[in-house]
Design a protein around this motif. Structure first.
Motif: not given
Length: 558
Positions: A16-17, A22, A43-44, A71
């Motif tokens: 999760d970005d 996250s 996070e990406s 994202m």
């Protein structure tokens, strides 16, 4: 006392970005599963893929992948699609907002999505944990033993090495690439007693050493079928592109003893495509490799044999039998044959290009080379969909991509959606009215001479990568005069056999030829090799299915 080595825990990954989200997702997962599973968060999409590759190299197992849909750079569906190639058995979950439920439903087709979860999921005990409990239980019932991989040691600018990589990749055979110039590659060569002068060197999982193997030897050693199980079939399909795979699936599923014969790798030109976006049922696109692998598994499930590295050199009729001859002198026989040989890209008529094939000059996408293009200037020759798809794929990592188009517009040969995507991609340039006049390099491509066909002006540009997608030459030369073909070599069928639509003069049956039937009864054609075909994946698959229907009709009347 020696401490026992701790058994590595199975991984649950969340992507999760939004850093806050996250951390919250990872916290909820650790509360329930932290004692049993290793929770990895990213996070990406790119960082998550890198983490997955590292986990794969260490031999770790991944049970569940959870990715947020919205994202930047790489959305959740795109991440899950690429993650499938690394951990195909991991259960896939898409995290969505209420507004994204349609995208989640579409993802079921694209990435075989197992579940989608709406955010927020408070309380997790009711909305999150029951879903994951079921997915983890399903994952544990499967077989997750690591797939032994082949070690392939070669050189970046070795044509034979490039050929071996492409062959293994297109046939979905797991392998690890080692450069002979790097320490690990040198260590493996030394262990194998090789000095690196003869490449590639292949080490199979059982330790067998292959030095400069051809594709036939490689296929036999890695478990691909190369020898027919019997000498007589109901149906022989020649060619493993979309038309051939479609014919094999429908033939075998309808009870015909079916064998598909492919000279290199299933998928044809479509199998080399980085992304097909206008195929029915895949609104977010699907790679040619994924589509091919699913079709091949389908054919095998229904009982079709798939033979690779078998080159067909002859076809003849003997009474009710149709005989297919191979380059090694052997033959198989059947009641009927479907010709689905497809087309190949025409050779680039530029001095120096032939000598550099596999050493910077590639025909088709050569997707195994895409990673090596990172940060480089890439040139693509061609103006049709395959060239456009390759441009979009290579533009992800390349410094720049230049499309060299002989014509003055892309509109006549490329789909509108691709033209729009190319126009919106900042590092893709289109040069119209431009041809490659010569290729230069010592050992590998170093420069190109480009000529403007309108002004006649020529210039030399630095280039290490050239991908060629020009024209379509049917793979039918081996047929000689067996069946009727047009002046370009495409196979004539049905009403196209003669100008007036009547059966040919030597047609031996009372009925006219069926729609996809060639000038010999019981021999049919499907896909791009047929004269006046649509040259699209969907139409090729459809013709493969239709040809099987006509085979049934032929067999019933024989």
């Amino acid at each position: 006392m020696t401490q026992a080595t701790e058994k590595p825990r199975v991984v649950i990954m969340t992507v999760d970005d939004d850093p806050g989200v996250s951390r919250a997702v990872a916290r909820d997962l650790r509360r329930r599963y932290g004692a049993t599973y290793r929770i990895v968060r990213a996070e990406s999409g790119e960082s998550a893929l890198q983490a997955l590759r590292e986990l794969k190299l260490r031999g770790d197992l991944v049970a569940v992948l959870m990715a947020d849909h919205r994202m930047p750079q790489m959305n959740g569906i795109e991440f899950l699609e690429q993650a499938m190639d690394i951990y195909p058995s991991a259960r896939r979950v898409l995290l969505t907002a209420y507004a994204d439920t349609n995208a989640a439903i579409d993802a079921i087709n694209v990435v075989d999505l197992d579940h989608y979860l709406l955010k927020p999921w408070d309380p997790p005990a009711e909305k999150l944990y029951p879903v994951l409990d079921d997915l983890l239980q399903a994952w544990h019932t499967g077989d997750h033993r690591p797939v032994p991989s082949i070690k392939l040691i070669g050189h970046r600018w070795s044509a034979r090495s490039s050929e071996a990589r492409e062959f293994l990749a297109r046939n979905q055979v797991p392998y690890r690439w080692y450069s002979a110039d790097e320490p690990e590659g040198q260590r493996l060569l030394s262990a194998a007693g090789q000095d690196g002068q003869r490449l590639p060197v292949v080490v199979t999982p059982d330790g067998t050493l292959l030095v400069e193997p051809d594709t036939r030897e490689l296929a036999a050693r890695v478990g691909l079928a190369t020898t027919p199980a019997t000498d007589f079939y109901d149906l022989i399909v020649i060619g493993g592109g979309p038309a051939g795979l479609g014919a094999a699936v429908y033939g075998a599923s309808e009870g015909l003893r079916t064998v598909l014969v492919e000279r290199s790798a299933t998928g044809g030109q479509a199998g080399q495509s980085s992304r097909i976006e206008n195929y029915l049922g895949f609104p977010d696109g699907v790679s040619g490799g994924q589509l091919t692998e699913r079709a091949r598994r389908q054919a095998a499930k229904f009982g079709a044999e798939v033979l690779t590295t078998r080159e067909v050199t002859g076809l003849e009729a003997s009474g009710a039998a149709r005989i297919v001859r191979f380059s090694d002198g052997s033959a198989i026989t059947a009641h009927s044959v479907i010709l689905a040989t497809g087309v190949s890209y025409r050779q680039l008529p530029a001095p120096g290009a032939d000598e550099l094939i596999g050493c910077g000059v590639f025909y088709g996408s050569a997707l195994t080379e895409a990673a090596s293009c990172e940060g480089h200037d890439v040139y693509i020759v061609g103006g049709a969909n395959s060239a456009g798809q390759a441009a979009m794929h290579l533009a992800r990592n390349a410094k720049s991509v230049t499309l060299l188009v002989r014509g003055s517009s892309l509109a006549a040969s490329m789909s509108h959606y691709l033209i729009q995507q190319i126009e919106q991609t900042s590092n893709i340039q289109v040069r119209h009215d431009t041809v490659v006049e010569a290729a230069h390099g010592s050992g590998h491509l170093q420069q190109l001479t480009l000529r403007d066909t309108q002004s006649g002006h020529s210039e030399i540009v630095d280039a290490q990568w050239l991908f060629v997608f020009i024209g379509a030459a049917p793979r039918t030369d081996w047929l000689n005069e067996t069946v009727l073909r047009d002046r370009r070599g495409f196979i004539l069928a049905g009403p196209d056999l003669t100008p007036d639509g009547r059966p040919p003069a030597d047609w031996e049956l009372d009925r006219p030829p069926y729609h996809l039937e060639t000038s010999i009864p019981g021999i049919f054609v499907a896909g791009d090799a047929r004269a006046e075909s649509a040259k699209r994946v969907a139409s090729a698959v459809g013709e493969g299915a239709m040809a099987v229907m006509l085979v049934h009709r032929y067999l019933e009347q024989s």
